[in-house]
Design an enzyme around this catalytic site. Structure first.
Site, mmCIF file in Angstrom:
data_model
loop_
_atom_site.group_PDB
_atom_site.id
_atom_site.type_symbol
_atom_site.label_atom_id
_atom_site.label_comp_id
_atom_site.label_asym_id
_atom_site.label_seq_id
_atom_site.Cartn_x
_atom_site.Cartn_y
_atom_site.Cartn_z
ATOM 1 N N LYS A 17 -10.038 -2.561 -4.823
ATOM 2 C CA LYS A 17 -10.676 -1.273 -5.120
ATOM 3 C C LYS A 17 -9.653 -0.236 -5.559
ATOM 4 C CE LYS A 17 -11.710 -1.210 -0.193
ATOM 5 N NZ LYS A 17 -12.791 -1.331 0.731
ATOM 6 N N LYS A 42 0.815 -1.222 0.000
ATOM 7 C CA LYS A 42 0.000 0.000 0.000
ATOM 8 C C LYS A 42 0.845 1.267 0.000
ATOM 9 C CE LYS A 42 -4.359 -1.622 1.798
ATOM 10 N NZ LYS A 42 -5.410 -1.487 2.793
ATOM 11 N N LYS A 96 -4.692 -9.496 -7.155
ATOM 12 C CA LYS A 96 -5.946 -9.567 -6.392
ATOM 13 C C LYS A 96 -6.962 -8.559 -6.936
ATOM 14 C CE LYS A 96 -6.059 -7.677 -2.399
ATOM 15 N NZ LYS A 96 -5.995 -7.160 -1.034
HETATM 16 P P1 TYM Z 1 -10.769 -4.570 3.350
HETATM 17 O O1 TYM Z 1 -11.717 -3.457 3.624
HETATM 18 O O2 TYM Z 1 -9.600 -4.303 2.461
HETATM 19 O O3 TYM Z 1 -11.531 -5.805 2.745
HETATM 20 C C1 TYM Z 1 -12.706 -6.292 3.355
HETATM 21 C C2 TYM Z 1 -12.762 -7.795 3.284
HETATM 22 O O4 TYM Z 1 -12.752 -8.232 1.914
HETATM 23 C C3 TYM Z 1 -11.728 -9.209 1.741
HETATM 24 N N1 TYM Z 1 -11.183 -9.092 0.378
HETATM 25 C C4 TYM Z 1 -11.150 -10.102 -0.501
HETATM 26 N N2 TYM Z 1 -11.543 -11.382 -0.428
HETATM 27 C C5 TYM Z 1 -11.375 -12.155 -1.533
HETATM 28 N N3 TYM Z 1 -10.833 -11.707 -2.692
HETATM 29 C C6 TYM Z 1 -10.414 -10.423 -2.818
HETATM 30 N N4 TYM Z 1 -9.896 -9.980 -3.968
HETATM 31 C C7 TYM Z 1 -10.567 -9.554 -1.690
HETATM 32 N N5 TYM Z 1 -10.274 -8.246 -1.469
HETATM 33 C C8 TYM Z 1 -10.660 -7.980 -0.191
HETATM 34 C C9 TYM Z 1 -10.686 -8.876 2.790
HETATM 35 O O5 TYM Z 1 -9.865 -9.981 3.078
HETATM 36 C C10 TYM Z 1 -11.560 -8.484 3.960
HETATM 37 O O6 TYM Z 1 -12.024 -9.633 4.645
HETATM 38 N N6 TYM Z 1 -7.991 -4.773 7.441
HETATM 39 C C11 TYM Z 1 -9.300 -5.103 6.905
HETATM 40 C C12 TYM Z 1 -10.452 -4.456 7.671
HETATM 41 C C13 TYM Z 1 -10.413 -4.702 9.134
HETATM 42 C C14 TYM Z 1 -10.704 -5.925 9.796
HETATM 43 C C15 TYM Z 1 -10.545 -5.655 11.192
HETATM 44 C C16 TYM Z 1 -11.094 -7.194 9.349
HETATM 45 C C17 TYM Z 1 -10.102 -3.776 10.091
HETATM 46 N N7 TYM Z 1 -10.178 -4.351 11.318
HETATM 47 C C18 TYM Z 1 -10.770 -6.648 12.148
HETATM 48 C C19 TYM Z 1 -11.303 -8.188 10.338
HETATM 49 C C20 TYM Z 1 -11.144 -7.911 11.699
HETATM 50 C C21 TYM Z 1 -9.343 -4.632 5.485
HETATM 51 O O7 TYM Z 1 -8.642 -3.724 5.106
HETATM 52 O O8 TYM Z 1 -10.276 -5.199 4.731
#
Ligand code: TYM
Length: 343
Positions: A209, A122, A206
């Site tokens: 967004k 990132k 991957k």
């Molecule tokens: P974030 O907002 O980037 O993504 C949200 C969720 O979507 C999943 N994800 C995917 N799964 C499959 N294929 C993909 N291409 C893909 N892109 C994203 C992510 O694995 C995630 O589950 N750090 C986290 C948010 C967070 C969080 C937490 C999650 C903050 N605190 C505590 C669990 C527990 C994040 O940036 O997800």
């Protein structure tokens, strides 16, 4: 005999997860996370939040942020999360996340954070211009989970390393403060057919967004025409679909589309190959487009309905925040006691 605290966690099971409010959701978020939340709420006490504290680790327009938070909540509801069963709330409405996050910053080691690959991805070439929050972000994630003593964390495959860090922080806290079994060592639910959805333009990247090409992803807000067109344009090779999983592994773009079909249809990749193996993309892509439209249109329609009534979303988020604060408060109190703060 004296009462010894349990060496391992013996409290109740709880599901904890969240999605950042940093832009539109895509198919990867839906299959990797939202679908799992919806299923788990019927099995275990489930807390799902909108990670707006995480969102501001990169610049977010203040005029848009609250609405982005509502949009993620609308997606949760549209995917089937039921606020009567699950607790849905905005992270920033529970100050204890940031408080526990600070304490964990003093537990986590620099070397642990230096290993986090997501920061490297990132921050790119401009590490020194990234916010400090982007670097310490996984520590806040550990606080999000452990504040509620979350035991199961449904996330996509890309979050595995953050969950290992969460376990390391929990174990070090329990050890350093002589509080065995105080925090659970949460388990990541990262498996499943939608755990790693790849870009439609590049089977080795991957779905994300932040990808500049909108054709690389299916957004949850895309209409039927956009979904069908993106699948039609998805990168593939000229060969028909293979008959076996071994052959599929050698063809990342085909593998991804077969995986998406399976995840949407509730089938394994082997099932999908049993139906489409040997057939060309001219047959497979329209079938995938029909399936994707059939599964995703009701979700985007429901999202639009919820977004048309922000007051309803706000009421759900406010009630969820009340519940989350009530669950978080005794844990933070105990932590302050364990750490030895003046009270
Ligand atoms: P974030 O907002 O980037 O993504 C949200 C969720 O979507 C999943 N994800 C995917 N799964 C499959 N294929 C993909 N291409 C893909 N892109 C994203 C992510 O694995 C995630 O589950 N750090 C986290 C948010 C967070 C969080 C937490 C999650 C903050 N605190 C505590 C669990 C527990 C994040 O940036 O997800």
């Amino acid at each position: 005999m004296t009462d010894q605290p349990p060496a391992s966690y013996s409290g109740p099971q709880r599901v904890l997860s969240g999605v950042q409010s940093s832009g539109a959701l895509h198919l990867g978020n839906y299959l990797g996370a939202l679908v799992k939340f919806t299923r788990l709420q019927h099995e275990i006490d489930t807390f799902i939040f909108v990670a707006d504290l995480h969102a501001i680790t990169v610049w977010q327009d203040p005029a848009q942020l609250a609405n982005q938070t509502r949009e993620i909540a609308a997606a949760y509801l549209a995917a089937g999360l039921d606020p009567k069963i699950a607790t849905i709330f905005p992270q920033s409405a529970v100050p204890a996340h940031a408080e526990l996050g600070w304490i964990f910053q003093c537990v986590a080691r620099l070397g642990w954070l230096d290993r986090m690959t997501q920061f490297k991805e990132k921050s790119g070439k401009h590490k020194e211009r990234s916010s400090v929050g982007l670097y310490t972000y996984p520590v806040l994630q550990a606080a999000d989970i452990l504040l509620y003593k979350g035991t199961q964390v449904p996330v996509g495959d890309d979050q595995k390393q953050h969950l290992e860090l969460t376990r390391d922080i929990a174990a070090k806290f329990n050890h350093d403060f002589d509080a065995p079994g105080f925090f659970p060592l949460p388990e990541g639910l990262t498996e499943g057919p939608g755990a790693r959805i790849m870009s439609l333009r590049d089977g080795s990247a991957k779905m994300s967004k932040s990808d500049p090409s909108d054709n690389s992803r299916i957004n949850l807000t895309d209409d039927a025409d956009a979904i069908a067109q993106k699948i039609r344009k998805a990168k593939t090779d000229p060969e028909p679909l293979p008959e076996t999983l071994e052959d599929l592994k050698l063809r990342p773009e085909a593998d991804n589309l077969v995986g998406i079909y399976g995840a949407l249809a509730g089938l394994t990749k082997a099932d999908v190959l049993a139906e489409f193996g040997g057939k060309g993309f001219g047959t497979f892509k329209p079938a995938l487009a029909d399936l994707a439209v059939a599964k995703l249109s009701p979700v985007s329609d429901a999202m639009r309905r919820y977004m048309a009534d922000p007051a309803e979303i706000d009421a759900i988020l406010a009630a969820g925040a009340d519940k989350a604060r009530a669950v978080a408060a005794p844990t933070l109190d105990e932590v302050k006691n364990i750490v030895g703060f003046w009270r």
